[in-house]
Scaffold this motif. Sequence first.
Motif, mmCIF file in Angstrom:
data_model
loop_
_atom_site.group_PDB
_atom_site.id
_atom_site.type_symbol
_atom_site.label_atom_id
_atom_site.label_comp_id
_atom_site.label_asym_id
_atom_site.label_seq_id
_atom_site.Cartn_x
_atom_site.Cartn_y
_atom_site.Cartn_z
ATOM 1 N N GLU A 6 7.571 12.802 -41.483
ATOM 2 C CA GLU A 6 6.137 13.054 -41.417
ATOM 3 C C GLU A 6 5.908 14.449 -40.847
ATOM 4 O O GLU A 6 6.702 14.928 -40.023
ATOM 5 C CB GLU A 6 5.451 12.026 -40.516
ATOM 6 C CG GLU A 6 5.306 10.664 -41.135
ATOM 7 C CD GLU A 6 4.386 9.772 -40.300
ATOM 8 O OE1 GLU A 6 4.298 9.951 -39.070
ATOM 9 O OE2 GLU A 6 3.762 8.891 -40.908
ATOM 10 N N THR A 8 4.946 17.340 -38.485
ATOM 11 C CA THR A 8 5.017 17.315 -37.027
ATOM 12 C C THR A 8 4.829 18.716 -36.445
ATOM 13 O O THR A 8 5.275 19.705 -37.033
ATOM 14 C CB THR A 8 6.359 16.724 -36.560
ATOM 15 O OG1 THR A 8 6.433 16.802 -35.135
ATOM 16 C CG2 THR A 8 7.541 17.463 -37.153
ATOM 17 N N ASP A 36 -8.081 24.876 -42.953
ATOM 18 C CA ASP A 36 -7.034 24.606 -41.974
ATOM 19 C C ASP A 36 -6.677 25.875 -41.207
ATOM 20 O O ASP A 36 -6.447 26.932 -41.805
ATOM 21 C CB ASP A 36 -5.783 24.041 -42.659
ATOM 22 C CG ASP A 36 -5.995 22.625 -43.164
ATOM 23 O OD1 ASP A 36 -6.708 21.857 -42.507
ATOM 24 O OD2 ASP A 36 -5.448 22.303 -44.240
ATOM 25 N N ASP A 42 -3.301 24.204 -31.548
ATOM 26 C CA ASP A 42 -4.282 23.125 -31.706
ATOM 27 C C ASP A 42 -4.673 22.937 -33.168
ATOM 28 O O ASP A 42 -4.799 21.807 -33.648
ATOM 29 C CB ASP A 42 -5.530 23.391 -30.864
ATOM 30 C CG ASP A 42 -5.283 23.212 -29.377
ATOM 31 O OD1 ASP A 42 -4.259 22.592 -29.011
ATOM 32 O OD2 ASP A 42 -6.107 23.691 -28.581
ATOM 33 N N ALA A 45 -1.812 21.294 -34.959
ATOM 34 C CA ALA A 45 -1.738 19.879 -34.576
ATOM 35 C C ALA A 45 -2.815 19.076 -35.298
ATOM 36 O O ALA A 45 -2.551 17.954 -35.762
ATOM 37 C CB ALA A 45 -1.876 19.733 -33.066
ATOM 38 N N ALA A 46 -4.014 19.621 -35.413
ATOM 39 C CA ALA A 46 -5.092 18.926 -36.113
ATOM 40 C C ALA A 46 -4.747 18.748 -37.586
ATOM 41 O O ALA A 46 -5.008 17.694 -38.182
ATOM 42 C CB ALA A 46 -6.405 19.694 -35.964
ATOM 43 N N TRP A 47 -4.145 19.772 -38.183
ATOM 44 C CA TRP A 47 -3.752 19.690 -39.598
ATOM 45 C C TRP A 47 -2.690 18.613 -39.809
ATOM 46 O O TRP A 47 -2.816 17.775 -40.696
ATOM 47 C CB TRP A 47 -3.255 21.049 -40.080
ATOM 48 C CG TRP A 47 -2.634 21.034 -41.429
ATOM 49 C CD1 TRP A 47 -3.221 20.663 -42.615
ATOM 50 C CD2 TRP A 47 -1.296 21.406 -41.754
ATOM 51 N NE1 TRP A 47 -2.320 20.780 -43.652
ATOM 52 C CE2 TRP A 47 -1.139 21.241 -43.144
ATOM 53 C CE3 TRP A 47 -0.215 21.866 -41.005
ATOM 54 C CZ2 TRP A 47 0.058 21.514 -43.802
ATOM 55 C CZ3 TRP A 47 0.966 22.158 -41.661
ATOM 56 C CH2 TRP A 47 1.088 21.967 -43.044
ATOM 57 N N THR A 48 -1.640 18.603 -39.000
ATOM 58 C CA THR A 48 -0.586 17.593 -39.176
ATOM 59 C C THR A 48 -1.132 16.194 -38.918
ATOM 60 O O THR A 48 -0.730 15.243 -39.591
ATOM 61 C CB THR A 48 0.652 17.882 -38.302
ATOM 62 O OG1 THR A 48 0.273 17.945 -36.925
ATOM 63 C CG2 THR A 48 1.335 19.184 -38.708
ATOM 64 N N GLN A 49 -2.066 16.060 -37.978
ATOM 65 C CA GLN A 49 -2.688 14.759 -37.722
ATOM 66 C C GLN A 49 -3.488 14.307 -38.940
ATOM 67 O O GLN A 49 -3.426 13.139 -39.337
ATOM 68 C CB GLN A 49 -3.589 14.820 -36.483
ATOM 69 C CG GLN A 49 -4.282 13.517 -36.167
ATOM 70 C CD GLN A 49 -3.324 12.393 -35.812
ATOM 71 O OE1 GLN A 49 -2.247 12.633 -35.260
ATOM 72 N NE2 GLN A 49 -3.678 11.170 -36.157
ATOM 73 N N ARG A 50 -4.255 15.215 -39.553
ATOM 74 C CA ARG A 50 -5.019 14.866 -40.754
ATOM 75 C C ARG A 50 -4.093 14.400 -41.864
ATOM 76 O O ARG A 50 -4.377 13.430 -42.563
ATOM 77 C CB ARG A 50 -5.856 16.057 -41.238
ATOM 78 C CG ARG A 50 -6.586 15.753 -42.558
ATOM 79 C CD ARG A 50 -7.418 16.904 -43.071
ATOM 80 N NE ARG A 50 -6.734 18.138 -43.290
ATOM 81 C CZ ARG A 50 -5.966 18.418 -44.359
ATOM 82 N NH1 ARG A 50 -5.761 17.504 -45.295
ATOM 83 N NH2 ARG A 50 -5.385 19.599 -44.477
ATOM 84 N N ARG A 52 -1.155 12.975 -41.581
ATOM 85 C CA ARG A 52 -0.654 11.639 -41.259
ATOM 86 C C ARG A 52 -1.740 10.576 -41.477
ATOM 87 O O ARG A 52 -1.461 9.510 -42.003
ATOM 88 C CB ARG A 52 -0.109 11.594 -39.829
ATOM 89 C CG ARG A 52 1.198 12.364 -39.676
ATOM 90 C CD ARG A 52 1.849 12.138 -38.322
ATOM 91 N NE ARG A 52 1.002 12.480 -37.207
ATOM 92 C CZ ARG A 52 0.883 13.696 -36.682
ATOM 93 N NH1 ARG A 52 1.570 14.708 -37.190
ATOM 94 N NH2 ARG A 52 0.097 13.905 -35.646
ATOM 95 N N GLU A 53 -2.977 10.878 -41.107
ATOM 96 C CA GLU A 53 -4.078 9.921 -41.271
ATOM 97 C C GLU A 53 -4.402 9.677 -42.742
ATOM 98 O O GLU A 53 -4.797 8.580 -43.111
ATOM 99 C CB GLU A 53 -5.328 10.428 -40.551
ATOM 100 C CG GLU A 53 -5.226 10.326 -39.054
ATOM 101 C CD GLU A 53 -6.393 10.970 -38.342
ATOM 102 O OE1 GLU A 53 -7.275 11.579 -39.006
ATOM 103 O OE2 GLU A 53 -6.421 10.896 -37.098
#
Length: 173
Positions: A6, A8, A36, A42, A45-50, A52-53
């Motif tokens: 995933e 990271t 993006d 930060d 991190a927001a991009w990788t979180q999106r 994954r979601e």
Amino acid sequence: MPDLIEPTVELRESFLESSREWGDVHQDGAGLWEADDLGTVDGFAAWTQRLREQSDDSVPITPERVPASYWWIVDGGTYLGAITLRHALNEKLLEGGGHIGYGVRPSARGRGVATWALGAVLERARARGMDRVLITCDAGNVASARTIERNGGVLEDVRDTWLGRTRRYWITL
């Protein structure tokens, strides 16, 4: 041996190094949107979180998008590329884009990385219960066409799409 993981934050520097190799060229399979901000920790991190979601079919996304799973192709902690499995197709993706998109950084090409990654994601598509997948590539991208064909892709047609002249392949799982 490469692996699919995933997205990271831990591989931010390797990803940014890859981005410099790509230059201004779009990185297929990476899930990058114009908004993006990868220049900050930060933002990255927001991009990788999106990303994954977006793999969770129950999480609402914008109407022009479809749920998709994103993986990074890595080897020994080095980012080699990205591959995406879209869980469904909308009209736009049926024309061009398809279920799977991928890109391998220039310095990692010619080593079978894309062929391996596509084969691995086809197994994941099969595990999701998908019967067949559409994969497209630019009409002039001979290397990508070979990658798709090595994984069982059957050429349906070559047509003008929103992406330009596009080869459209189906793979029965």
